[in-house]
Scaffold this active site. Structure first.
Site, PDB file in Angstrom:
ATOM      1  N   HIS A   1       0.869  -1.179   0.000  1.00  0.00           N
ATOM      2  CA  HIS A   1       0.000   0.000   0.000  1.00  0.00           C
ATOM      3  C   HIS A   1       0.903   1.225   0.000  1.00  0.00           C
ATOM      4  CE1 HIS A   1      -2.908   3.004   1.206  1.00  0.00           C
ATOM      5  NE2 HIS A   1      -3.886   2.110   1.224  1.00  0.00           N
TER       6      HIS A   1
ATOM      7  N   HIS B   1       0.193   2.512  11.834  1.00  0.00           N
ATOM      8  CA  HIS B   1       1.071   3.660  11.596  1.00  0.00           C
ATOM      9  C   HIS B   1       1.311   4.437  12.885  1.00  0.00           C
ATOM     10  CE1 HIS B   1       1.812   7.502   8.955  1.00  0.00           C
ATOM     11  NE2 HIS B   1       2.932   6.864   9.227  1.00  0.00           N
TER      12      HIS B   1
ATOM     13  N   GLU C   1      -2.693  14.129  11.998  1.00  0.00           N
ATOM     14  CA  GLU C   1      -3.725  13.785  11.031  1.00  0.00           C
ATOM     15  C   GLU C   1      -5.125  14.075  11.569  1.00  0.00           C
ATOM     16  OE1 GLU C   1      -3.299   9.729   9.806  1.00  0.00           O
ATOM     17  OE2 GLU C   1      -1.105   9.792   9.815  1.00  0.00           O
TER      18      GLU C   1
ATOM     19  N   TYR D   1     -15.089   4.525   5.291  1.00  0.00           N
ATOM     20  CA  TYR D   1     -13.635   4.566   5.120  1.00  0.00           C
ATOM     21  C   TYR D   1     -13.102   3.150   5.243  1.00  0.00           C
ATOM     22  CZ  TYR D   1      -8.744   5.710   6.178  1.00  0.00           C
ATOM     23  OH  TYR D   1      -7.372   5.785   6.174  1.00  0.00           O
TER      24      TYR D   1
ATOM     25  N   HIS E   1      -2.140   4.281  15.241  1.00  0.00           N
ATOM     26  CA  HIS E   1      -3.474   4.113  14.669  1.00  0.00           C
ATOM     27  C   HIS E   1      -3.392   3.151  13.495  1.00  0.00           C
ATOM     28  CE1 HIS E   1      -1.561   7.453  12.499  1.00  0.00           C
ATOM     29  NE2 HIS E   1      -2.265   7.072  11.452  1.00  0.00           N
TER      30      HIS E   1
END
Length: 435
Positions: A289, A332, A338, A347, A368
């Site tokens: 990704h 992450h 963010e 989402y 997160h």
């Protein structure tokens, strides 16, 4: 009230960063100079500067306005009794935060009174950082407004808006955005019974397109898809309130003429709109990704090279084809900060709890990633090509910590159990490698 425009008031000019020009009446734009002694139509010439005079030409932003009355024709501003409630920064809080969608008010509330402060990076008198708001309104503005504190990026989530600016008219709807330069006067009319959305007030350098690097000369948000108004003006002498936001406070004065009396203009310090559905999404066609920076629509550079003051990033419909890959956004811990919102759909990193009109905040080094349900499904999924459809999430990512407002930390929309989505993460560890 006399309103003058071209035959199609909502025609637009195409491009990004152009030296645009437009006139609502022939002769409004002087030829060969900016400030004639006597304008042919008796208009006043006024320069609207978005950068210092001495910046590099490639960075300079300014527009010349030719208007019936100069902006200087106003009495003293008075501090308003009604301010943006709860915008003071709350106590330091490193926790991951998420909010449900904010309600549309029951009583009449216009766009400015409907501002809900969620987070900010620093004092608005500094030349960097951002402030983040949600708006929820059910009444069109009768007054005019401008922010001396920063450039406004407006992201509608519900309800169409007509934004009357000094340069002309912008109509936007959910899945479109509008950007208004610092100091530009505007009025918001609701084209539906109510409206809700998000605002990023950029206190730093003006937003611009990101560099494309090895992507090449095309891709992401293409310049020709950005639309700027054509000249449109009101000619009246009816009293109108003008509100400005200055260092976070609201101040008001009253004019004896319309602030939207610009008959012609030229320059590059302009308002514009963009349809997020036209974004040319880039992604992997092999494995893994890619970093979410490939979804950047607009960026404001920060002081450190390569680190943005603010990136506006979207997560649009797209094909997922990566082989032998955990396809959702990975787990992450980020140097950057963010703030996320959801315009439409769902989402792909959250199975539940993150709804259209809601928001989340993951500050510097807050761990997160996908919730447990999403992670389990992704690990077990048969990796066929599939398309993520009916979705549009976005992120305001900044190099500065976003401090939640006092209102954001005390409102009923704040989810007390957000951390629970990572509870009981399935243990899949095996000392023997899978065959």
């Amino acid at each position: 009230m006399a309103i003058h425009s071209r035959s199609d008031a909502l025609a637009y000019q195409s491009g990004f960063g152009n030296q645009f020009s437009s006139e609502a009446l022939p002769g409004a734009l002087p030829i060969g100079q900016n400030s004639p002694q006597k304008h042919p139509l008796g208009l006043y010439a006024e320069q609207f500067s978005g950068t210092a005079f001495t910046v590099a030409r490639s960075e300079a932003r300014r527009t010349w306005l030719y208007r019936i009355k100069p902006s200087a024709a106003h009495p003293r501003y008075q501090r308003m009794g009604r301010q943006i409630a709860g915008q003071e920064q709350g106590p330091i809080n490193p926790n991951r935060l998420r909010w449900n969608a904010f309600d549309i008010p029951a009583e009449p509330v216009d766009f400015i009174d409907g501002l809900i402060p969620l987070a900010s990076t620093s004092a608005a008198d500094q030349a960097d950082g951002v402030s983040v708001y949600v708006y929820a309104a059910n009444t069109s503005m009768q007054r005019a407004f401008f922010s001396a504190d920063g450039e406004w990026l407006i992201v509608p989530q519900q309800g169409r808006l007509r934004i009357i600016t000094e340069l002309g008219l912008l109509d936007i709807e959910p899945l479109e955005i509008a950007v208004l330069p610092r100091g530009m006067k505007f009025r918001v009319q609701l084209l539906d019974s109510s409206a809700r959305g998000y605002i990023c007030e950029n206190h730093g350098c003006a937003l611009r397109l990101p560099e494309l690097g090895p992507i090449g000369s095309n891709g992401l948000a293409n310049p020709r898809d950005f639309l700027t108004p054509v000249a449109w003006f009101e000619d009246n002498q009816q009293p109108v309130e003008l509100v400005q936001k200055f260092l976070g406070e609201l101040w008001s004065t009253h004019l004896e003429h319309s602030p939207f009396d610009v008959v012609g203009w030229h320059g590059n310090n302009v308002a514009y709109k963009y349809d997020l559905r036209r974004f040319n999404t880039i992604g992997t066609v092999s494995y893994d990704h890619p970093d979410p920076s490939i979804f950047t629509v607009l960026t404001s550079p920060g002081a450190a090279h390569g680190q943005a003051n603010i990136d506006f990033v979207i997560f649009p419909p797209r094909w997922m084809v990566a082989e032998n890959t955990f396809r959702p956004p990975w787990f992450h811990r980020n140097l950057m900060n963010e703030f996320m919102g959801l315009i439409d759909g769902a989402y792909d990193a959250k199975a539940e709890g993150f709804m259209p009109g809601g928001a989340s905040l993951h500050n510097c080094m807050s761990a997160h990633g996908p919730d447990n349900v999403t992670a389990e499904k992704a690990i077990a999924a048969e990796l066929k090509p599939h398309k993520i459809e009916n979705t549009m999430a976005f992120m305001f990512e900044t190099g500065k910590v976003l401090r939640p407002s006092r209102h954001a930390l005390g409102c009923p929309q704040l989810q007390a159990d957000y951390d629970a989505c990572w509870n009981d993460m399935t243990r899949t560890f095996n000392k023997e490698p899978r065959r």
